[in-house]
Every structure is written in structure tokens, then in C-alpha cells.
Design a protein around this motif. Structure first.
Motif, short mmCIF file in Angstrom:
data_model
loop_
_atom_site.label_atom_id
_atom_site.label_comp_id
_atom_site.label_asym_id
_atom_site.label_seq_id
_atom_site.Cartn_x
_atom_site.Cartn_y
_atom_site.Cartn_z
N UNK A 213 0.86 -1.19 0.00
CA UNK A 213 0.00 0.00 0.00
C UNK A 213 0.89 1.23 0.00
N UNK A 214 0.63 2.14 -0.94
CA UNK A 214 1.40 3.37 -1.02
C UNK A 214 0.46 4.56 -0.95
N UNK A 215 0.75 5.45 -0.01
CA UNK A 215 0.01 6.70 0.12
C UNK A 215 0.97 7.84 -0.22
N UNK A 216 0.49 9.05 -0.14
CA UNK A 216 1.37 10.18 -0.44
C UNK A 216 2.45 10.37 0.61
N UNK A 217 2.29 9.78 1.78
CA UNK A 217 3.27 9.99 2.86
C UNK A 217 4.05 8.74 3.25
N UNK A 218 3.49 7.55 3.04
CA UNK A 218 4.13 6.33 3.52
C UNK A 218 3.94 5.18 2.53
N UNK A 219 4.75 4.15 2.78
CA UNK A 219 4.70 2.89 2.05
C UNK A 219 4.51 1.80 3.09
#
Length: 112
Positions: A32-38
Motif C-alpha cells: 500500500x502506497x500513500x502520499x506519505x508512507x509505504x
């Protein structure tokens, strides 16, 4: 500490983190990749939420691992994220999670 020593220290931390990622990736079902973390996780729920101010994504992860070089405890039981940007979820191929041709590949995230 000189600038070169600091750079070498950070490079070593990143290499250790990549090795940990490579070792634990087989334990997880999703990337899962978000704009702030992986993240790596075994349970993922993404729900788009519309408000009068726009759209955001409500993301819930269970049994997760966080790609963060400065975090001492990367294994997390429950993660709740709200993101106003894209959220990318990929299912890992369990047969060979480190295959370069697989969806998740072996390179890890490009930017933590």
C-alpha cells in the motif's frame, strides 16, 4: 559529525531498511502506497469519502509493516490513514514476492 559521515549513516540506514523489507515482504499480502508512507499489510480497506470540501480516502490497514527509516517499531497491528491524494494498493504474488517482473518487484518504494 561531518556531512559525509551523516550521508554514509543515512545510506546505511536505508540499506538496512531495504534488507528488512526484502526479508518481511513474503509475510504480507498487500503493498500500500500513500502520499506519505509505504506499507506492507495483510488486510486493507480503502473507502472514498466525499465531503463538501472534496474527496479523501479513509484507509485502514491491519497487521502492517511501515517503510520508515527513522521508526524503531515498524510492525504495527492497526493503521488508520486519511489521504487527500491517490492511494495505491497492489496484491503481492506469493509465489515469488521478490521477482522483478512481479507487481511489487524487488526494488521497494522509490520514495518513503
Amino acid at each position: 559529525m561531518s556531512a559525509e559521515e551523516l550521508e554514509n549513516f543515512e545510506t546505511d540506514l536505508e540499506l538496512q531498511l531495504y534488507r528488512e523489507y526484502r526479508d518481511v515482504a513474503g509475510l504480507f499480502q498487500y503493498v500500500v502506497e500513500t502520499d506519505r508512507r509505504f506499507y506492507l499489510a495483510n488486510s486493507v480497506r480503502v473507502e472514498p469519502v466525499e465531503t463538501k470540501n472534496g474527496l479523501y480516502f479513509d484507509v485502514e490497514l491491519k497487521d502492517a509493516w511501515v517503510w520508515d527509516v527513522y521508526r524503531s517499531a515498524r510492525f504495527v497491528k492497526h493503521v488508520h490513514v486519511m489521504s487527500f491524494r491517490d492511494v495505491n494498493v497492489e496484491e503481492l504474488a506469493h509465489a515469488d514476492p521478490f521477482s522483478v517482473t512481479g507487481a511489487a518487484g524487488s526494488a521497494g518504494p522509490t520514495a518513503p
